[in-house]
Design a protein around this motif. Sequence first.
Motif, mmCIF file in Angstrom:
data_model
loop_
_atom_site.group_PDB
_atom_site.id
_atom_site.type_symbol
_atom_site.label_atom_id
_atom_site.label_comp_id
_atom_site.label_asym_id
_atom_site.label_seq_id
_atom_site.Cartn_x
_atom_site.Cartn_y
_atom_site.Cartn_z
ATOM 1 N N THR A 134 21.495 63.451 -1.468
ATOM 2 C CA THR A 134 22.075 63.041 -0.194
ATOM 3 C C THR A 134 22.542 61.603 -0.329
ATOM 4 N N LEU A 135 23.486 61.233 0.521
ATOM 5 C CA LEU A 135 23.959 59.855 0.496
ATOM 6 C C LEU A 135 23.066 58.963 1.337
ATOM 7 N N GLY A 136 22.188 59.555 2.132
ATOM 8 C CA GLY A 136 21.388 58.752 3.049
ATOM 9 C C GLY A 136 22.202 58.345 4.254
ATOM 10 N N ARG A 167 39.257 55.392 6.420
ATOM 11 C CA ARG A 167 39.152 56.828 6.143
ATOM 12 C C ARG A 167 38.981 56.992 4.640
ATOM 13 N N THR A 168 37.824 57.544 4.273
ATOM 14 C CA THR A 168 37.446 57.522 2.859
ATOM 15 C C THR A 168 38.107 58.618 2.038
ATOM 16 N N GLY A 169 38.518 59.718 2.694
ATOM 17 C CA GLY A 169 38.984 60.868 1.913
ATOM 18 C C GLY A 169 37.823 61.666 1.332
ATOM 19 N N PRO A 211 22.114 54.010 -9.281
ATOM 20 C CA PRO A 211 23.345 54.714 -9.654
ATOM 21 C C PRO A 211 24.260 54.901 -8.445
ATOM 22 N N GLY A 212 25.543 54.852 -8.690
ATOM 23 C CA GLY A 212 26.507 55.075 -7.611
ATOM 24 C C GLY A 212 27.869 55.274 -8.218
ATOM 25 N N GLY A 213 28.796 55.644 -7.394
ATOM 26 C CA GLY A 213 30.162 55.804 -7.884
ATOM 27 C C GLY A 213 30.559 57.245 -8.062
ATOM 28 N N GLU A 214 29.583 58.123 -8.197
ATOM 29 C CA GLU A 214 29.861 59.567 -8.312
ATOM 30 C C GLU A 214 28.648 60.285 -7.724
ATOM 31 N N ALA A 215 28.816 61.589 -7.546
ATOM 32 C CA ALA A 215 27.704 62.381 -7.018
ATOM 33 C C ALA A 215 26.612 62.522 -8.083
ATOM 34 N N LEU A 216 25.378 62.424 -7.639
ATOM 35 C CA LEU A 216 24.233 62.694 -8.515
ATOM 36 C C LEU A 216 23.950 64.185 -8.444
ATOM 37 N N PHE A 229 43.236 64.509 -3.781
ATOM 38 C CA PHE A 229 43.235 64.716 -5.223
ATOM 39 C C PHE A 229 42.770 63.481 -5.976
ATOM 40 N N GLN A 230 41.866 62.766 -5.347
ATOM 41 C CA GLN A 230 41.258 61.659 -6.080
ATOM 42 C C GLN A 230 40.085 62.222 -6.867
ATOM 43 N N VAL A 231 39.918 61.778 -8.086
ATOM 44 C CA VAL A 231 38.787 62.260 -8.884
ATOM 45 C C VAL A 231 38.041 61.073 -9.467
ATOM 46 N N LYS A 232 36.868 61.378 -9.947
ATOM 47 C CA LYS A 232 36.096 60.398 -10.683
ATOM 48 C C LYS A 232 35.889 60.941 -12.084
ATOM 49 N N LEU A 233 36.249 60.152 -13.046
ATOM 50 C CA LEU A 233 36.030 60.570 -14.423
ATOM 51 C C LEU A 233 35.149 59.504 -15.056
ATOM 52 N N LEU A 252 35.207 56.413 -13.185
ATOM 53 C CA LEU A 252 36.514 55.788 -12.991
ATOM 54 C C LEU A 252 37.286 56.537 -11.904
ATOM 55 N N ARG A 253 37.772 55.759 -10.931
ATOM 56 C CA ARG A 253 38.457 56.379 -9.784
ATOM 57 C C ARG A 253 39.928 56.569 -10.117
ATOM 58 N N ILE A 254 40.389 57.800 -10.052
ATOM 59 C CA ILE A 254 41.762 58.121 -10.438
ATOM 60 C C ILE A 254 42.406 58.994 -9.371
ATOM 61 N N PHE A 314 17.787 54.434 -6.187
ATOM 62 C CA PHE A 314 18.553 54.526 -4.950
ATOM 63 C C PHE A 314 19.915 55.113 -5.270
ATOM 64 N N ASN A 315 20.253 56.172 -4.593
ATOM 65 C CA ASN A 315 21.617 56.693 -4.698
ATOM 66 C C ASN A 315 22.455 55.883 -3.724
ATOM 67 N N VAL A 316 23.404 55.131 -4.244
ATOM 68 C CA VAL A 316 24.247 54.328 -3.362
ATOM 69 C C VAL A 316 25.665 54.880 -3.385
ATOM 70 N N TYR A 317 26.294 54.783 -2.245
ATOM 71 C CA TYR A 317 27.636 55.347 -2.087
ATOM 72 C C TYR A 317 28.535 54.339 -1.382
ATOM 73 N N GLY A 318 29.763 54.276 -1.799
ATOM 74 C CA GLY A 318 30.731 53.486 -1.048
ATOM 75 C C GLY A 318 32.019 53.298 -1.813
ATOM 76 N N PRO A 319 33.127 53.299 -1.096
ATOM 77 C CA PRO A 319 34.404 53.005 -1.745
ATOM 78 C C PRO A 319 34.626 51.488 -1.850
ATOM 79 N N THR A 320 35.475 51.099 -2.780
ATOM 80 C CA THR A 320 35.815 49.687 -2.967
ATOM 81 C C THR A 320 36.260 49.067 -1.643
ATOM 82 N N GLU A 321 36.959 49.854 -0.833
ATOM 83 C CA GLU A 321 37.502 49.372 0.435
ATOM 84 C C GLU A 321 36.416 49.007 1.440
HETATM 85 P P1 AMP Z 1 35.141 53.394 -5.911
HETATM 86 O O1 AMP Z 1 36.101 52.790 -4.941
HETATM 87 O O2 AMP Z 1 35.605 53.296 -7.317
HETATM 88 O O3 AMP Z 1 33.774 52.839 -5.726
HETATM 89 O O4 AMP Z 1 35.071 54.933 -5.599
HETATM 90 C C1 AMP Z 1 34.616 55.377 -4.364
HETATM 91 C C2 AMP Z 1 34.505 56.873 -4.373
HETATM 92 O O5 AMP Z 1 33.557 57.297 -5.362
HETATM 93 C C3 AMP Z 1 33.980 57.415 -3.091
HETATM 94 O O6 AMP Z 1 34.997 57.544 -2.139
HETATM 95 C C4 AMP Z 1 33.384 58.745 -3.529
HETATM 96 O O7 AMP Z 1 34.382 59.710 -3.682
HETATM 97 C C5 AMP Z 1 32.820 58.415 -4.896
HETATM 98 N N1 AMP Z 1 31.403 58.021 -4.805
HETATM 99 C C6 AMP Z 1 30.916 56.782 -4.846
HETATM 100 N N2 AMP Z 1 29.573 56.784 -4.786
HETATM 101 C C7 AMP Z 1 29.194 58.058 -4.689
HETATM 102 C C8 AMP Z 1 27.930 58.732 -4.567
HETATM 103 N N3 AMP Z 1 26.774 58.076 -4.572
HETATM 104 N N4 AMP Z 1 27.945 60.083 -4.467
HETATM 105 C C9 AMP Z 1 29.109 60.758 -4.468
HETATM 106 N N5 AMP Z 1 30.312 60.189 -4.575
HETATM 107 C C10 AMP Z 1 30.362 58.853 -4.694
#
Ligand code: AMP
Length: 880
Positions: A663-665, A728-730, A617-622, A749-753, A756-758, A639-646
């Motif tokens: 944790t993001l690790g 810079r991820t914000g 899972p990734g894309g939002e906080a677990l 003011f970026q959110v995840k719904l 979906l990144r908005i 695995f909790n994976v984290y990362g922006p598209t950039e």
């Molecule tokens: P996106 O570019 O659509 O992948 O969105 C990236 C953003 O989603 C990140 O900058 C975080 O705000 C959020 N995000 C992605 N993965 C995680 C995660 N594992 N835990 C918390 N937030 C996450």
Amino acid sequence: PVPLLRVHLLKLGGAQHVLLLTLHHIISDGWSTGVLVREMAALYQGFHDGRPTALPALPVQYADHAAWQRSWLHGDVLEQQVSWWRQHLAGAPTQLELPTGTPRASVPAAQASRIPLRLPRELGHAVEALARKEGATPFMVLLAAYQLLLSRYTGQDDLLVGTPIAGRRFSELEGLIGFFVNTLVLRARPGATASFRELLAQVRDGALGAFEHQDVPFEKLVEELHPERDLDRTPLFQAFFVLQNLPVEALTLPSLTLRPFGEELAAPSKFELSLNLSDTPDGLQGVLQYRAARVSKATATGLARHFQVLLESLVARPDQALHALTLLTPEERQRMLVDWNDTAREPVREGTFHHLFEQQVARTPDAPAVRFEDEVLTFTQLNAKSNQLAHALRACGVGPEVRVALCFERSVQMVVALLGVLKAGGAYVPLDPAWPFQRRSFAIQDSAARVVLTPARLAAELEASGLQTPCLDAAGEHLASEPTHDPAPWAGPDNLAYVIYTSGSTGTPKGVMVQHRSVLNLHAALKRTVYEAQPSGLRVSVNAPLAFDGSVKQVVQLLDGHCLCIVPDALRQDAEAMVPWVREARVDVLDCTPSLLRLLLQAGLLDGDFAPALLVPGGEALDEATWATLAASTRTRTFNVYGPTECTVDATAFAVRPRTQPTLGGPLLNVRTYVLDAHQQPVPVGVAGELFIAGAGLARGYLGQPARTAEHFVPNPFATTPGERMYRTGDKARWSEDGTLEYLGRIDFQVKLRGLRIELGEIEALLRQHPAVAQALVLVREDVPGNARLVAYVVPSTRAPDAVELRAFLQQDAARVHGARRLCDAGRPTPDAQRQGGQEGAARARSPGARPRSPPSRDRGEARGALGRRAARAHRRRAG
Ligand code: AMP
Ligand code: MG
């Protein structure tokens, strides 16, 4: 009734005694203790010598003082005093948001712990020298340093600290035992000052004003200012500072040796944090006292250590820019910047995605490569089909840096198309067929796509709208005549692999340009971390649409011979139906957002005879509860994976296991992460900052937007290779002691719904374009748990627009705001879309950074097959 004074003498045996004095604070204070001890000593001496001692008579009693204070401190006098305070404290935040670390949950709320502090004697002298030079006192220097420290730890530019003041302004009061002490609230605004010298001047002026207006009792001030109260916290301030500069007189009595006792015993702390220093002949010494239930020992130890580091650097360089004064020791910097980023376990691979794919085809030609419903393609078949498409695309002028839009419903075809574009040497631009029509056409034009690959049905809609980019049906029989061999390689590691669009706060989405080398590094990183112990030939679900970069981490699994199982559309919204599908398809690796994962867990994902071996899972906080459920599974690894598209999908990962918190690790292979303050200085462990990412995953930037690119991809001050950038991820995060990163939300003011990144600003910008809207604010609200929605608030300018009208307005412009889809239904084509048809595409098709290799052997001008015919038709239409 509680006695105000309680005395016990404990006989410990022999000649050892403990004398316990318990006084209510209402009748005493620190000064009183000195008086009490002095007087007791005099009396003891008298008894010992056999001559009763009479203490000198007091000129006034406490009651006299109380009566005088009441008669004096009211009306104009009180008002004049209070109004100074009102002005001094106007607009100051009354909550100090100290980072807490992980405090021990079991200790009583008010119980204090202490960290002893011993500053070198020379440092004390330097403090005194600086004070003298600046017309201040050591108290002021130490207070300003403490406030600066707190500002760094909280990120607050404006903060309040409490300090006691004896309150005995007349010599008649000096010999009294009673409650005179008052609390002064001292404000500092480090944000408004350039150097420590300026901050000191500000703190000095504030302190002098406060001393002058010290007669307003603290409780009166609270009553007058009535700040918002929180019963767990002291009003107005939560951090306290005491400098004891009167040396405590050593007490000697005939035939008695006296020692203070019990100072180190657990006592309640009135404040969350309290720095108590004394000026001793050995230098400044004291304790940092903290509430153990709120602040962790690690955080408090860090505060104590950093107080000294900061003090040392500011006495040495009081004129240096405030933000350049360091808090960290060289060892701490080394640990954070270097040791925790020591991820270069193997070099970034040179090559391209499709080339590695071709090598895998040779290794497992007959293994299944992609599966959708009943259709399966082997590696050989997938390769042959994508080769045919690639040859046709080359004929159309596709090569390095040329973008090709893909718009497919879920099918094996979408994987053929993706590979076909890469093999041609081009970059794919995925469009989601579920997007509003205008958003799709925006992306086609913004990316200057040379061709749109899409089934005929979807092509009809685009063509009917007047969009002038030629469409090609990637599945047509026209491709049958194309050769099936691998096209000659053309693109290299630095060429674009894809452009993915994400929401943009200024009103239009932005295309993130990702290069092959970043994709290959993602693959290598996942292989090392996530797939480390897994066998080959796994069934890997593709759940994310291609337009989400999450899909990339699934698609790269082709490079290890794993098989992609495409999740049918109907199941993606329906966890109850998806769980049986996962079992039937025997999916080994499941990709999903935490939002969907929660529903899948509720639907029994991990409970049956079969469960996936791996969840990513990734894309939002677990959330913690989901984390705990996942950690408890013995069959399934998560695995909790984290990362922006950039940063090419994933930048960090953590294996969820028992006794861990969300944790993001840490950073993945060849990735480096930094937690920095507003001046891009590293912040201490446990302190929140913005997360920055550098290394192999960094995208090239935003397509056609150099200014936006420069704003988000900034020079990396910690780089070892010149010219390196960081993103810079914000995202707000903090380091834990073990080198893992804790996610704390967004700084913007970026959110995840639902994954979906908005950018809320994107929708607000659009709403404000409506003539009747003066101001707009968009929020995510979850009034019904599990049902988060976007809600917009508007301030009308002239008349009040109604919701229906505003929805229709957003719908019209949904072209540029996919977030707005949540506020309205998907839009139909509007005349606007026709106006957007553009020619500049071809001109922009080669960005300056592109360095295409030598042209392929085939004649690119030779337009053939249906693609050529379609392109020609489009061309005629344009010409006409
Ligand atoms: P996106 O570019 O659509 O992948 O969105 C990236 C953003 O989603 C990140 O900058 C975080 O705000 C959020 N995000 C992605 N993965 C995680 C995660 N594992 N835990 C918390 N937030 C996450
Ligand atoms: Mg992502």
